[in-house]
Design a protein around this motif. Structure first.
Motif, short mmCIF file in Angstrom:
data_model
loop_
_atom_site.label_atom_id
_atom_site.label_comp_id
_atom_site.label_asym_id
_atom_site.label_seq_id
_atom_site.Cartn_x
_atom_site.Cartn_y
_atom_site.Cartn_z
N SER A 156 16.94 -4.45 -36.16
CA SER A 156 17.00 -5.60 -37.06
C SER A 156 18.25 -5.53 -37.95
O SER A 156 18.74 -4.45 -38.28
CB SER A 156 15.75 -5.64 -37.93
N LYS A 157 18.72 -6.70 -38.32
CA LYS A 157 19.92 -6.80 -39.17
C LYS A 157 19.66 -6.19 -40.55
O LYS A 157 20.55 -5.58 -41.14
CB LYS A 157 20.33 -8.26 -39.31
N ALA A 158 18.44 -6.37 -41.05
CA ALA A 158 18.13 -5.86 -42.38
C ALA A 158 18.22 -4.33 -42.42
O ALA A 158 18.80 -3.76 -43.36
CB ALA A 158 16.72 -6.30 -42.79
N ILE A 159 17.67 -3.67 -41.38
CA ILE A 159 17.73 -2.21 -41.34
C ILE A 159 19.18 -1.74 -41.24
O ILE A 159 19.60 -0.79 -41.92
CB ILE A 159 16.92 -1.68 -40.14
N GLU B 209 33.06 -1.37 -40.84
CA GLU B 209 33.40 -2.02 -39.57
C GLU B 209 32.15 -2.57 -38.91
O GLU B 209 31.06 -2.00 -38.97
CB GLU B 209 34.09 -1.01 -38.63
N ALA B 210 32.31 -3.72 -38.25
CA ALA B 210 31.18 -4.47 -37.70
C ALA B 210 30.36 -3.67 -36.71
O ALA B 210 29.14 -3.76 -36.67
CB ALA B 210 31.68 -5.76 -37.06
N ASN B 211 31.02 -2.87 -35.88
CA ASN B 211 30.33 -2.16 -34.81
C ASN B 211 30.02 -0.72 -35.15
O ASN B 211 29.65 0.05 -34.26
CB ASN B 211 31.16 -2.23 -33.52
N PHE B 212 30.20 -0.35 -36.42
CA PHE B 212 29.98 1.05 -36.78
C PHE B 212 28.55 1.48 -36.48
O PHE B 212 28.33 2.51 -35.84
CB PHE B 212 30.28 1.24 -38.27
N PHE B 213 27.57 0.70 -36.94
CA PHE B 213 26.17 1.09 -36.76
C PHE B 213 25.79 1.13 -35.29
O PHE B 213 25.18 2.09 -34.82
CB PHE B 213 25.26 0.11 -37.51
N ASN B 214 26.16 0.07 -34.54
CA ASN B 214 25.78 -0.01 -33.13
C ASN B 214 26.49 1.04 -32.27
O ASN B 214 25.91 1.54 -31.30
CB ASN B 214 26.09 -1.40 -32.58
N HIS B 215 27.72 1.38 -32.62
CA HIS B 215 28.50 2.30 -31.79
C HIS B 215 28.26 3.77 -32.14
O HIS B 215 28.41 4.63 -31.28
CB HIS B 215 29.99 1.99 -31.94
N TYR B 216 27.91 4.04 -33.40
CA TYR B 216 27.85 5.44 -33.82
C TYR B 216 26.44 5.86 -34.27
O TYR B 216 25.92 6.87 -33.80
CB TYR B 216 28.85 5.69 -34.96
N ILE B 217 25.85 5.10 -35.17
CA ILE B 217 24.57 5.51 -35.75
C ILE B 217 23.41 5.24 -34.81
O ILE B 217 22.57 6.11 -34.57
CB ILE B 217 24.34 4.81 -37.10
N LEU B 218 23.35 4.00 -34.27
CA LEU B 218 22.22 3.61 -33.44
C LEU B 218 22.04 4.52 -32.22
O LEU B 218 20.91 4.95 -31.94
CB LEU B 218 22.38 2.15 -33.01
N PRO B 219 23.10 4.84 -31.46
CA PRO B 219 22.91 5.75 -30.31
C PRO B 219 22.37 7.12 -30.72
O PRO B 219 21.54 7.70 -30.01
CB PRO B 219 24.32 5.87 -29.71
N ILE B 220 22.82 7.62 -31.87
CA ILE B 220 22.34 8.93 -32.33
C ILE B 220 20.84 8.86 -32.64
O ILE B 220 20.07 9.75 -32.26
CB ILE B 220 23.13 9.37 -33.58
N ILE B 221 20.42 7.78 -33.33
CA ILE B 221 19.01 7.64 -33.68
C ILE B 221 18.15 7.49 -32.43
O ILE B 221 17.10 8.14 -32.30
CB ILE B 221 18.82 6.43 -34.62
#
Length: 418
Positions: free
Chosen positions: A122-125, A317-329
């Motif tokens: 989700s965008k909020a998270i 940066e726009a893709n920071f969460f999707n590219h770095y954090i989300l895969p780790i989680i």
């Protein structure tokens, strides 16, 4: 809820009024059998309705405002009622054992994984996660961290053993021919210095002074005197300058034997340095002095501030969460789910924390209820009780009037028959 209470209260009042009106209406016909029976029914219904009205009213206030003993039971027994409610909550409804049993029946880890899987995209998270990281970056106090880094950095530098690095440096010097390059630079400087006219005259003057200051007797004194009369500063300077320049040229020639001999000597000296303990002692002493005088705190603070700003900008940066954090989680969750031992350990830990929290705060349930009830005055508390249970209480009045009416009919009927 308040409308339902008023509706039921009106119904109870109406039932009581009906009984009273019925009793009055049947008075003219009380000489007849049916008049006697109906009047007895309405009379009993009126008595039953009034009795139940008195009983219901006595729970909350004095009937008609008259301080009759054993009325206004709720205000008079407020503290005892609250204590009873708290005791019932703590010892009957919400005991520690019942809460623990309920906790044991729940699968917290499964629910936790389900929530994370659902909400992680989700965008909020994502926004809150990025805001949290930026907040943590912003709260870093570089002035407090810098001394720690400086201390650790110096500590590591003190531990460096020159015996592990000097041989490597010497090998690199010879492998990359820095020794020859250094020699060429020195020879170039010497050549440029020697070919100057000022150098020539300076060397010539030094030579003349040296010859004149030589002490000798007899023929040697005569020979030196004659030599000094034949030459001057310029001639001696030319001779010495020429010798120096020729010597430098010979050492600059890579194929000259003298140069090769000198380079072999230099290489031997460098190799001997590897095993010279005095050199290592001097280097360690020099290292200790340099590190002790080094004060890099300002540079460290500046570096940390630059890293903070770069990290802050990078997180934005726009893709920071999707590219770095989300895969780790996601990878971490999948690995955790695939390991039953870790899941069981997590489940056990969660239940232990919740159980510990319940054990420490179980008494606060009663205190919380007590505090909330104590905030209410008698009028508000009575209104709340009447609002929630008043419907049933008013139906007691209705039932009292109706049941009294029916019982009255039966009793009067039996009396008439007998």
């Amino acid at each position: 809820m308040l409308k339902q209470k008023n509706k039921s209260q009106h119904l109870a009042t109406i039932s009581l009024a009906v009984m009273a009106i019925g009793f009055l209406i049947t008075m003219p016909i009380r000489d007849s059998l049916w008049g006697i029976i109906l009047q007895g029914g309405f009379e009993a219904g009126l008595v039953g309705g009034l009795a139940d009205w008195f009983a219901v009213t006595a729970l909350f206030r004095h009937p008609l405002g008259i301080p009759i003993p054993h009325t206004a039971l709720l205000p008079k027994n407020r503290k005892r009622i609250i204590a009873g409610i708290i005791s019932m909550l703590e010892n009957d409804w919400l005991t520690k054992e019942s809460i623990r049993k309920k906790i044991d029946t729940l699968n917290f880890s499964e629910k936790l994984f389900s929530i994370i899987d659902k909400e992680i995209h989700s965008k909020a998270i994502q926004k809150n996660f990025i805001n949290l990281i930026q907040h943590l970056i912003h709260t870093i106090d570089t002035k407090k961290i810098a001394p720690v880094i400086e201390k650790e950095l110096k500590s590591q530098l003190y531990k460096l053993d020159t015996k592990n690095y000097l041989p490597l440096i010497i090998d690199q010097v010879m492998e990359r021919k820095y020794d020859e390059k250094t020699l060429d630079i020195i020879l170039k400087e010497v050549y440029e210095w020697a070919e100057k006219d000022s150098t020539k005259y300076k060397l010539g003057g030094l030579a003349v002074d040296a010859v004149e200051n030589i002490k000798a007797d007899g023929f040697m004194q005569f020979a030196l005197k004659s030599f000094s009369n034949l030459v001057n500063e310029e001639k001696l300077g030319n001779i010495i300058q020429s010798l120096i320049l020729k010597g430098v040229d010979s050492f600059r020639d890579p194929y000259n034997p003298n140069r090769k001999t000198l380079m072999i000597h230099i290489h031997n000296k460098l190799e001997s340095v590897k095993n010279d303990e005095k050199v290592y002692e001097e280097l360690n002493h020099l290292k200790t002095q340099l590190i002790g005088k080094w004060e890099p705190q300002e540079q460290i603070i500046s570096l940390l501030n630059n890293l903070k700003q770069k990290a802050h900008d990078f997180v934005e940066e726009a893709n920071f969460f999707n590219h770095y954090i989300l895969p780790i989680i996601i990878d971490g969750l999948e690995n955790l789910k695939a390991t039953p031992e870790k899941v069981n350990s997590l489940e056990t830990w969660i239940k232990q924390q919740i159980t510990s929290f319940v054990d420490k705060n179980h008494t606060k349930i009663g205190k919380l209820v007590e505090e909330n009830l104590e905030r209410l005055d008698d009028k508000t508390l009575i209104t709340m009780v009447e609002t929630n249970v008043g419907k049933d209480l008013q139906w007691i009045r209705v039932n009292g009037a109706v049941c009294g009416f029916l019982i009255g009919l039966v009793l009067v009927g039996i009396k008439a028959l007998l």
